[in-house]
Scaffold this motif. Structure first.
Motif, PDB file in Angstrom:
ATOM      1  N   ARG A   1       2.194   9.470  -6.498  1.00 54.25           N
ATOM      2  CA  ARG A   1       2.738  10.833  -6.434  1.00 54.25           C
ATOM      3  C   ARG A   1       3.745  11.121  -7.535  1.00 54.25           C
ATOM      4  O   ARG A   1       4.161  12.255  -7.722  1.00 54.25           O
ATOM      5  CB  ARG A   1       3.389  11.071  -5.075  1.00 54.25           C
ATOM      6  CG  ARG A   1       2.353  11.179  -3.954  1.00 54.25           C
ATOM      7  CD  ARG A   1       3.020  11.484  -2.660  1.00 54.25           C
ATOM      8  NE  ARG A   1       3.308  10.190  -2.034  1.00 54.25           N
ATOM      9  CZ  ARG A   1       4.172   9.998  -1.051  1.00 54.25           C
ATOM     10  NH1 ARG A   1       4.865  10.993  -0.590  1.00 54.25           N
ATOM     11  NH2 ARG A   1       4.358   8.819  -0.541  1.00 54.25           N
ATOM     12  N   ILE A   2       4.146  10.092  -8.303  1.00 51.45           N
ATOM     13  CA  ILE A   2       5.118  10.276  -9.383  1.00 51.45           C
ATOM     14  C   ILE A   2       4.350  10.489 -10.681  1.00 51.45           C
ATOM     15  O   ILE A   2       3.614   9.612 -11.120  1.00 51.45           O
ATOM     16  CB  ILE A   2       6.045   9.050  -9.508  1.00 51.45           C
ATOM     17  CG1 ILE A   2       6.815   8.848  -8.209  1.00 51.45           C
ATOM     18  CG2 ILE A   2       6.996   9.224 -10.688  1.00 51.45           C
ATOM     19  CD1 ILE A   2       7.611   7.572  -8.166  1.00 51.45           C
TER      20      ILE A   2
ATOM     21  N   ILE B   1       0.846  -1.199   0.000  1.00 47.62           N
ATOM     22  CA  ILE B   1       0.000   0.000   0.000  1.00 47.62           C
ATOM     23  C   ILE B   1       0.885   1.255   0.000  1.00 47.62           C
ATOM     24  O   ILE B   1       0.633   2.206  -0.734  1.00 47.62           O
ATOM     25  CB  ILE B   1      -0.961  -0.004   1.210  1.00 47.62           C
ATOM     26  CG1 ILE B   1      -2.036  -1.080   1.008  1.00 47.62           C
ATOM     27  CG2 ILE B   1      -1.604   1.361   1.410  1.00 47.62           C
ATOM     28  CD1 ILE B   1      -2.873  -1.360   2.247  1.00 47.62           C
ATOM     29  N   SER B   2       1.953   1.232   0.799  1.00 47.79           N
ATOM     30  CA  SER B   2       2.871   2.379   0.844  1.00 47.79           C
ATOM     31  C   SER B   2       3.524   2.616  -0.505  1.00 47.79           C
ATOM     32  O   SER B   2       3.634   3.760  -0.959  1.00 47.79           O
ATOM     33  CB  SER B   2       3.954   2.148   1.898  1.00 47.79           C
ATOM     34  OG  SER B   2       3.384   2.079   3.175  1.00 47.79           O
ATOM     35  N   PHE B   3       3.968   1.542  -1.169  1.00 47.34           N
ATOM     36  CA  PHE B   3       4.571   1.685  -2.494  1.00 47.34           C
ATOM     37  C   PHE B   3       3.570   2.252  -3.497  1.00 47.34           C
ATOM     38  O   PHE B   3       3.913   3.103  -4.313  1.00 47.34           O
ATOM     39  CB  PHE B   3       5.100   0.343  -3.007  1.00 47.34           C
ATOM     40  CG  PHE B   3       6.471   0.008  -2.494  1.00 47.34           C
ATOM     41  CD1 PHE B   3       7.512   0.919  -2.568  1.00 47.34           C
ATOM     42  CD2 PHE B   3       6.730  -1.236  -1.951  1.00 47.34           C
ATOM     43  CE1 PHE B   3       8.772   0.606  -2.099  1.00 47.34           C
ATOM     44  CE2 PHE B   3       7.984  -1.567  -1.485  1.00 47.34           C
ATOM     45  CZ  PHE B   3       9.013  -0.642  -1.561  1.00 47.34           C
ATOM     46  N   ARG B   4       2.344   1.800  -3.429  1.00 38.13           N
ATOM     47  CA  ARG B   4       1.325   2.309  -4.354  1.00 38.13           C
ATOM     48  C   ARG B   4       1.058   3.790  -4.111  1.00 38.13           C
ATOM     49  O   ARG B   4       0.878   4.560  -5.058  1.00 38.13           O
ATOM     50  CB  ARG B   4       0.044   1.493  -4.219  1.00 38.13           C
ATOM     51  CG  ARG B   4       0.182   0.105  -4.818  1.00 38.13           C
ATOM     52  CD  ARG B   4      -1.112  -0.683  -4.782  1.00 38.13           C
ATOM     53  NE  ARG B   4      -0.879  -2.012  -5.296  1.00 38.13           N
ATOM     54  CZ  ARG B   4      -1.058  -3.127  -4.594  1.00 38.13           C
ATOM     55  NH1 ARG B   4      -1.497  -3.073  -3.348  1.00 38.13           N
ATOM     56  NH2 ARG B   4      -0.820  -4.305  -5.136  1.00 38.13           N
ATOM     57  N   GLU B   5       1.053   4.200  -2.849  1.00 41.33           N
ATOM     58  CA  GLU B   5       0.852   5.616  -2.528  1.00 41.33           C
ATOM     59  C   GLU B   5       2.002   6.465  -3.062  1.00 41.33           C
ATOM     60  O   GLU B   5       1.782   7.547  -3.613  1.00 41.33           O
ATOM     61  CB  GLU B   5       0.706   5.804  -1.019  1.00 41.33           C
ATOM     62  CG  GLU B   5      -0.593   5.275  -0.470  1.00 41.33           C
ATOM     63  CD  GLU B   5      -0.628   5.295   1.049  1.00 41.33           C
ATOM     64  OE1 GLU B   5       0.386   5.631   1.696  1.00 41.33           O
ATOM     65  OE2 GLU B   5      -1.701   4.956   1.597  1.00 41.33           O
TER      66      GLU B   5
END
Length: 89
Positions: free
Chosen positions: A72-73, A64-68
């Motif tokens: 943003r990129i 989930i953190s990686f997807r968030e």
């Protein structure tokens, strides 16, 4: 003890200090302190408190953190291009 603060949570000690004061460093580590051990200025080890089960990485939370972060990129991100860029650097 001859220590040098570098990070807020790591205390640096020389390999000689670590060897001669290992029992003391282990007691401090049990209390939550962390140490960086250096030999001739080079980091050779970290002495850190053990990780509890609650602190172990939760894979779904990590994804989930990686997807968030990815959201943003801006623009398309191609892994192959990143790999090739890293090889050129």
């Amino acid at each position: 003890m001859n220590v040098k603060k570098r990070w807020t949570h790591f205390t640096e000690v020389s390999a000689f200090e670590a060897k001669t004061r290992l029992s003391e460093l282990l007691r401090e580590t049990e209390r939550g302190r962390s140490f960086v051990i250096r030999r001739r200025g080079k980091v050779v080890a970290h002495l850190v408190p053990p990780t509890t089960e609650e602190e172990l990485l939760d894979l779904p939370k990590l994804l989930i953190s990686f997807r968030e972060i990815r959201q943003r990129i801006p623009g398309a991100l191609k892994v192959r291009e990143l790999i090739e860029e890293g090889r050129r650097a």
